[in-house]
Design a protein around this motif. Structure first.
Motif, PDB file in Angstrom:
ATOM      1  N   ALA B  26      28.733  49.506 104.670  1.00 33.34           N
ATOM      2  CA  ALA B  26      27.404  48.884 104.582  1.00 33.34           C
ATOM      3  C   ALA B  26      26.685  49.313 103.304  1.00 33.34           C
ATOM      4  O   ALA B  26      26.107  48.480 102.599  1.00 33.34           O
ATOM      5  N   ASP B  27      26.760  50.606 103.002  1.00 30.23           N
ATOM      6  CA  ASP B  27      26.111  51.112 101.783  1.00 30.23           C
ATOM      7  C   ASP B  27      26.731  50.501 100.531  1.00 30.23           C
ATOM      8  O   ASP B  27      26.039  50.193  99.565  1.00 30.23           O
ATOM      9  N   GLY B  30      25.672  46.798 100.385  1.00 30.41           N
ATOM     10  CA  GLY B  30      24.216  46.593 100.385  1.00 30.41           C
ATOM     11  C   GLY B  30      23.665  45.867 101.593  1.00 30.41           C
ATOM     12  O   GLY B  30      22.763  45.032 101.470  1.00 30.41           O
ATOM     13  N   VAL B  31      24.209  46.179 102.767  1.00 33.41           N
ATOM     14  CA  VAL B  31      23.643  45.625 104.009  1.00 33.41           C
ATOM     15  C   VAL B  31      23.444  46.768 105.000  1.00 33.41           C
ATOM     16  O   VAL B  31      23.835  47.908 104.737  1.00 33.41           O
ATOM     17  N   THR B  32      22.857  46.457 106.158  1.00 37.40           N
ATOM     18  CA  THR B  32      22.677  47.491 107.172  1.00 37.40           C
ATOM     19  C   THR B  32      23.967  47.640 107.987  1.00 37.40           C
ATOM     20  O   THR B  32      24.804  46.733 108.007  1.00 37.40           O
ATOM     21  N   GLN B  34      24.234  47.563 111.111  1.00 35.67           N
ATOM     22  CA  GLN B  34      24.218  46.569 112.193  1.00 35.67           C
ATOM     23  C   GLN B  34      24.881  45.267 111.753  1.00 35.67           C
ATOM     24  O   GLN B  34      25.529  44.599 112.552  1.00 35.67           O
ATOM     25  N   THR B  35      24.711  44.927 110.485  1.00 38.53           N
ATOM     26  CA  THR B  35      25.320  43.682 109.984  1.00 38.53           C
ATOM     27  C   THR B  35      26.844  43.809 109.924  1.00 38.53           C
ATOM     28  O   THR B  35      27.565  42.875 110.282  1.00 38.53           O
ATOM     29  N   ALA B  38      28.065  43.447 113.418  1.00 36.60           N
ATOM     30  CA  ALA B  38      28.014  42.038 113.842  1.00 36.60           C
ATOM     31  C   ALA B  38      29.151  41.236 113.207  1.00 36.60           C
ATOM     32  O   ALA B  38      29.744  40.374 113.866  1.00 36.60           O
ATOM     33  N   LYS B  43      30.034  38.146 115.512  1.00 34.27           N
ATOM     34  CA  LYS B  43      28.731  37.606 115.905  1.00 34.27           C
ATOM     35  C   LYS B  43      27.986  37.017 114.705  1.00 34.27           C
ATOM     36  O   LYS B  43      27.008  36.299 114.873  1.00 34.27           O
ATOM     37  N   TYR B  44      28.414  37.401 113.521  1.00 35.95           N
ATOM     38  CA  TYR B  44      27.711  36.932 112.321  1.00 35.95           C
ATOM     39  C   TYR B  44      28.720  36.591 111.228  1.00 35.95           C
ATOM     40  O   TYR B  44      29.636  37.374 110.953  1.00 35.95           O
TER      41      TYR B  44
END
Lengths: 143, 71
Positions: B26-27, B30-32, B34-35, B38, B43-44
């Motif tokens: 994630a780091d 550049g996303v959280t 949780q993303t 998902a 889910k995403y």
């Protein structure tokens, strides 16, 4: 939890405290006839909850933590749509109730109109926050 | 249009690249976290730029990370 989830949760907690203590204060005020300045006690509780929720939301888990990303933006957009729709539903329900109580040619005071708009705004924000939490939990396939 | 038509190998690739944690990935993109969770759970579906960033972390092509079902 990321920042967006924390914000939504904090909003709901503040609204719940506002509603619960507001109701409690009104009951105590009416039943026990306490001093009207006791409302400052209620405001102090609200301020404390507001500050605590702010600390909770803005405390970062790490310095590298990403504040918001594309999924957060998508979820916020959908929650805003749900909130916008809820405003119209609540206005419709409110007009229907007023129509039943006051009749077709009835009228209400400006203060009551302001109060209705205030409560609908709070309810819309609560819908927005709830929608965010629901979408994080159950949102599937970008829907 | 069917739901979850995009499957991915992010979880497998993370373990193949030195037990990369969800937070590390994630780091890097550049996303959280949780993303990333998902995305792994289907889910995403990430945007194209994010999908490219993820594939670059694993030094591979986008087709090897994401696959379109029902082709």
């Amino acid at each position: 939890m990321n920042r967006t989830q924390k914000e939504a949760l904090a909003n709901l907690i503040v609204f719940a405290v506002m509603f619960f203590f507001g109701l409690l204060f009104l009951i105590v005020r009416l039943v026990f006839k306490i001093h009207p300045y006791a409302v400052f006690f209620y405001l102090a509780i609200l301020a404390a909850v507001f500050v605590l929720s702010g600390i909770y939301v803005f405390t970062r888990q790490s310095l590298r933590e990403v504040i918001t990303d594309e999924r957060d933006k998508l979820i916020k957009l959908k929650a805003a749509c749900a909130s916008f729709m809820s405003v119209w539903v609540m206005l419709g329900v409110m007009l229907f109730i007023l129509r039943i109580i006051l009749g077709i040619a009835g009228s209400i005071g400006i203060w009551l109109l302001a109060l209705i708009i205030f409560f609908i705004s709070i309810a819309a924000l609560a819908v927005y926050s709830s929608a965010i939490l629901i979408l994080y939990l159950f949102g599937k396939g970008n829907a | 249009m069917p739901e979850n038509e995009l499957s991915n190998s992010v979880r497998r690739l993370r373990f193949e690249h030195g037990q990369l944690t969800q937070q590390d990935l994630a780091d890097k993109v550049g996303v959280t976290r949780q993303t990333i969770i998902a995305i792994e759970q289907g889910k995403y579906s990430p945007s194209l730029p994010l999908a490219f960033r993820i594939s670059r972390v694993f030094n591979t092509t986008i087709e090897k990370v994401f696959e379109l079902n029902n082709e």
